[in-house]
Design a protein around this motif. Structure first.
Motif, PDB file in Angstrom:
ATOM      1  N   VAL A 232      -8.302  -9.939   7.367  1.00  0.00           N
ATOM      2  CA  VAL A 232      -8.293  -8.826   6.414  1.00  0.00           C
ATOM      3  C   VAL A 232      -7.141  -9.009   5.436  1.00  0.00           C
ATOM      4  CG1 VAL A 232      -8.364  -6.330   6.133  1.00  0.00           C
ATOM      5  CG2 VAL A 232      -9.170  -7.359   8.276  1.00  0.00           C
ATOM      6  N   THR A 233      -7.466  -9.308   4.183  1.00  0.00           N
ATOM      7  CA  THR A 233      -6.452  -9.511   3.153  1.00  0.00           C
ATOM      8  C   THR A 233      -6.262  -8.282   2.272  1.00  0.00           C
ATOM      9  OG1 THR A 233      -8.172 -10.440   1.730  1.00  0.00           O
ATOM     10  CG2 THR A 233      -6.839 -11.998   2.994  1.00  0.00           C
ATOM     11  N   ASN A 234      -7.280  -7.454   2.160  1.00  0.00           N
ATOM     12  CA  ASN A 234      -7.286  -6.373   1.177  1.00  0.00           C
ATOM     13  C   ASN A 234      -6.411  -5.185   1.575  1.00  0.00           C
ATOM     14  OD1 ASN A 234      -8.468  -4.952  -1.237  1.00  0.00           O
ATOM     15  ND2 ASN A 234      -9.212  -3.596   0.377  1.00  0.00           N
ATOM     16  N   HIS A 235      -6.350  -4.887   2.862  1.00  0.00           N
ATOM     17  CA  HIS A 235      -5.625  -3.698   3.304  1.00  0.00           C
ATOM     18  C   HIS A 235      -5.028  -3.918   4.683  1.00  0.00           C
ATOM     19  CE1 HIS A 235     -10.015  -3.298   4.181  1.00  0.00           C
ATOM     20  NE2 HIS A 235      -9.560  -3.069   5.387  1.00  0.00           N
ATOM     21  N   TRP A 236      -3.973  -3.166   4.974  1.00  0.00           N
ATOM     22  CA  TRP A 236      -3.407  -3.104   6.312  1.00  0.00           C
ATOM     23  C   TRP A 236      -3.608  -1.685   6.840  1.00  0.00           C
ATOM     24  CZ3 TRP A 236       2.088  -5.779   5.748  1.00  0.00           C
ATOM     25  CH2 TRP A 236       1.906  -7.125   5.458  1.00  0.00           C
ATOM     26  N   MET A 242       5.616  -2.785   8.559  1.00  0.00           N
ATOM     27  CA  MET A 242       6.115  -3.064   7.207  1.00  0.00           C
ATOM     28  C   MET A 242       5.682  -1.985   6.215  1.00  0.00           C
ATOM     29  SD  MET A 242       5.605  -7.208   7.002  1.00  0.00           S
ATOM     30  CE  MET A 242       6.635  -7.496   5.565  1.00  0.00           C
ATOM     31  N   ILE A 243       4.562  -1.327   6.483  1.00  0.00           N
ATOM     32  CA  ILE A 243       4.155  -0.203   5.644  1.00  0.00           C
ATOM     33  C   ILE A 243       5.134   0.961   5.816  1.00  0.00           C
ATOM     34  CG2 ILE A 243       2.336   1.503   5.229  1.00  0.00           C
ATOM     35  CD1 ILE A 243       1.603  -1.296   4.263  1.00  0.00           C
ATOM     36  N   GLU A 244       5.637   1.106   7.032  1.00  0.00           N
ATOM     37  CA  GLU A 244       6.578   2.187   7.305  1.00  0.00           C
ATOM     38  C   GLU A 244       7.973   1.907   6.756  1.00  0.00           C
ATOM     39  OE1 GLU A 244       6.086   2.523  11.556  1.00  0.00           O
ATOM     40  OE2 GLU A 244       4.495   4.031  11.336  1.00  0.00           O
ATOM     41  N   ASP A 245       8.231   0.647   6.382  1.00  0.00           N
ATOM     42  CA  ASP A 245       9.509   0.276   5.756  1.00  0.00           C
ATOM     43  C   ASP A 245       9.215  -0.826   4.744  1.00  0.00           C
ATOM     44  OD1 ASP A 245      12.200   0.145   5.167  1.00  0.00           O
ATOM     45  OD2 ASP A 245      12.725  -1.083   6.912  1.00  0.00           O
ATOM     46  N   LEU A 246       8.688  -0.455   3.590  1.00  0.00           N
ATOM     47  CA  LEU A 246       8.168  -1.418   2.618  1.00  0.00           C
ATOM     48  C   LEU A 246       9.249  -2.382   2.131  1.00  0.00           C
ATOM     49  CD1 LEU A 246       5.913   0.880   0.410  1.00  0.00           C
ATOM     50  CD2 LEU A 246       5.120  -0.932   1.939  1.00  0.00           C
ATOM     51  N   PRO A 247       8.936  -3.676   2.084  1.00  0.00           N
ATOM     52  CA  PRO A 247       9.890  -4.641   1.521  1.00  0.00           C
ATOM     53  C   PRO A 247      10.161  -4.391   0.036  1.00  0.00           C
ATOM     54  CG  PRO A 247       8.194  -5.741   2.806  1.00  0.00           C
ATOM     55  CD  PRO A 247       7.750  -4.324   2.639  1.00  0.00           C
TER      56      PRO A 247
END
Length: 620
Positions: A232-236, A242-247
């Motif tokens: 799955v490349t389109n969404h997590w 990493m969504i909870e602490d975005l780079p």
């Protein structure tokens, strides 16, 4: 005393703010073609440190607005198997060090051969296939617990359950396995589908471990079977760490209102008349509320998912990818992702889900498409899914009579557009999958219609895929009962099941085998698939088709050494075929054998075919 306190304070600071929590990829391999590796280093305020490596050149260090991340690009051209040390320094002193390992590659890894038209792919939903390890049905580290009574909940199927039934798949005639995603999905509900992933380097513990997944591939290879990962490349998932602490803020597509659903109009990706707002609405809109849309135009994110995909190929010894919602990605970014993988593994195969209803629009996404070339686009994607054939199969066996545009003419017309595809044999064919109503639900358990539909799927050009349970007549209607209904548990996959469709009809013992009806579906499927394993004409031959008359469709698959004649009578009455019309396909052949009935057929005489019947005639 003061010196001791200073040392202790420095140690506490190092442990609190300096110790690294994650490095991804967690390890790598020597001898990789790309020659570069970007390490994602994560830890509390880790960006304040300088980074050095004694034995490997550092090409670039990227720090973002989030001080908890550092991305370190290193030169791996000359790296040898073994461990190296990464030093994190502050004020020219090493605050702490982190070992990093490079492993030796498998011999011939780069030249691995992917799935192709000689294969038959069996698609499973792992949570619903078989529960081989009841101890992992629920897990302390994941939110949703097992509840087999809930159609949309976790039921307990796992990797061990798949391994336990590989002999069943091999005996059926399947040569490749596509499992829907197995990576961790820690959503609190509806997590069994695992398309909302929370850790891209970790198998969901309710399915097993990373080692279990590697063992699945190994056991399959012993049976000359191939393993295809659903990537799955389109969404997590919204619970990805990493969504909870975005780079970076643009790691995902952000909207002023917080959430905006995709308009799902993939045509905006190439529509020369499309408005910019509509194109952005497709590519940047979220697939669902729990699935943040990833920004493949961000080079750090693109490199992260590229390396992750390569890591899984190398680690688990994979044979292919199926890429979910391929055409929703940033199209330039996903092309770079695909090319990087195919450059590393030139004989690998990747099939993209391009759920469109027009052959030209689907062909746009296949590698070297002349249609894509119109706007200078090349996806580098080897294979796409034939959704237009699926559309036709869903209705044509319900249609009677000699119609201009209904019944078997739908199949014929689908194949008249094959010229649009640059590699027509590398198209994935299916009558149903985990997102569609069950084929046997649509045809109301009519085995004759099943046989006609699957005869077409198994013998025409391309790579056939069968959805788990179709081979035993499983039913399911998502329109009326939701996704859980088309993803029912496979009978016999759970320890307390009283009947098992994994074993033959009438098997004695505490567990009954397949019912008589299940056996009829299974026997047909097994017979055709095992014959197909050895038919080069079906694997690689050309397709010669004839316009259907009286709802009877005839086509040939042929090479210089082998010819197969396929006849599908989608009519409620028996039909007699004038064989002279098929001279081009029959050539000088006199007889053939119908592999479905084992009957010998005289192809010099007019051919009688019963109502609602298919024939697969190997010509001699």
């Amino acid at each position: 005393m003061k010196n001791i306190l200073t040392v202790l304070f420095g140690l506490i600071v190092s442990l609190t703010f300096g110790q690294i929590e994650k490095i991804e990829p967690p390890f790598w391999w020597s001898g990789m073609q790309s020659g570069q590796l970007q390490l994602m280093c994560y830890g509390k305020e880790i960006a304040k440190y300088d980074i050095e490596m004694d034995s490997i050149p550092i090409i670039d260090i990227t720090k973002t607005e989030n001080p908890n991340y550092v991305f370190v690009t290193i030169d791996t051209k000359a790296v040898q198997p073994g461990k190296v040390v990464i030093n994190f320094k502050e004020n020219d002193k090493v605050a702490f060090s982190q070992p990093y390992e490079f492993k030796a590659r498998r011999e011939g890894s780069a030249q691995r051969k992917g799935f192709d038209s000689s294969d038959v792919i069996y698609l499973i939903m792992p949570d619903r296939f078989a529960n081989g390890d009841t101890t992992n049905d629920s897990h302390k580290d994941t939110l949703e617990k097992a509840d087999r009574s809930n159609p949309g909940g976790r039921h307990g199927g796992d990797i061990q359950g798949v391994i336990d039934h590989l002999d069943y798949l091999n005996d059926l005639g399947a040569t490749a396995l596509w499992s829907t995603p197995l990576l961790e999905d820690n959503e609190p509900v509806y997590s069994y589908h695992t398309y909302a992933q929370s850790d891209l380097y970790k198998i969901d513990p309710r399915y097993g471990t990373n080692e279990d997944y590697k063992r699945l591939a190994s056991e399959m290879h012993k049976l000359d079977m191939k393993l295809i990962m659903d990537y799955v490349t389109n969404h997590w998932g919204s619970k990805h760490w990493m969504i909870e602490d975005l780079p970076t803020k643009d790691w995902i597509h952000q909207w002023p209102e917080g959430f905006r659903r995709s308009n799902y109009r993939m045509t905006t990706q190439f529509d020369t008349n499309a408005s910019a707002v509509d194109a952005k609405g497709c590519m940047d809109g979220w697939f669902d509320t729990t699935m943040p849309d990833m920004n493949q135009s961000n080079p750090l994110l693109l490199n992260y998912i590229t390396q992750n995909a390569i890591w899984w190929i190398e680690y688990a010894d994979l044979d292919g990818f199926r890429v979910d919602t391929y055409s929703y990605n940033d199209k330039e970014g996903i092309a770079k992702w695909t090319k990087a993988i195919m450059d590393e593994y030139p004989n690998f195969n990747i099939v993209g889900e391009v759920w469109m209803h027009d052959q030209a629009q689907m062909a746009y996404w296949q590698k070297d498409s002349k249609i894509g070339a119109i706007d200078n686009y090349n996806s580098h994607l080897p294979s796409v899914m034939d959704f237009t054939l699926h559309d036709a199969v869903m209705v044509m066996f319900l249609e009677e009579g000699n119609s201009w545009d209904k019944g078997m003419i739908r199949a014929y017309e689908n194949f008249t557009n094959d010229f649009l595809y640059p590699d027509i044999n590398n198209i994935l064919l299916f009558a149903g999958n985990h997102d569609t109503n069950r084929i046997n639900e649509i045809y109301q358990s009519d085995i004759n219609k099943y046989k006609m539909a699957m005869t077409l799927i198994f013998t025409t050009r391309g790579i056939p895929q069968i959805y788990y349970g179709d081979e035993i007549g499983m039913l399911g209607n998502r329109d009326k009962k939701g996704d859980g209904d088309i993803r029912r548990d496979f009978p016999g996959g759970w320890p307390d099941d009283k009947r098992s469709a994994f074993i033959a009809e009438g098997t004695s013992g505490e567990v009954a085998g397949r019912t008589q009806d299940q056996e009829a579906f299974h026997a047909f499927t097994k017979k055709v698939l095992n014959w197909r394993k050895n038919s080069d004409a079906v694997h690689n031959g050309k397709l010669l088709q004839y316009i259907p008359y009286n709802n009877v469709y005839v086509f040939f698959r042929y090479t210089e050494k082998e010819s197969v004649m396929v006849v599908i009578n989608n009519n409620s009455e028996n039909q007699e075929l004038e064989v002279g019309r098929f001279k081009e396909g029959l050539k000088e052949f006199k007889t053939g054998k119908d592999i479905i009935t084992d009957n010998t057929i005289d192809v010099t005489e007019n051919l009688s075919i019963p109502a609602r019947t298919s024939m697969i005639i190997t010509l001699k």
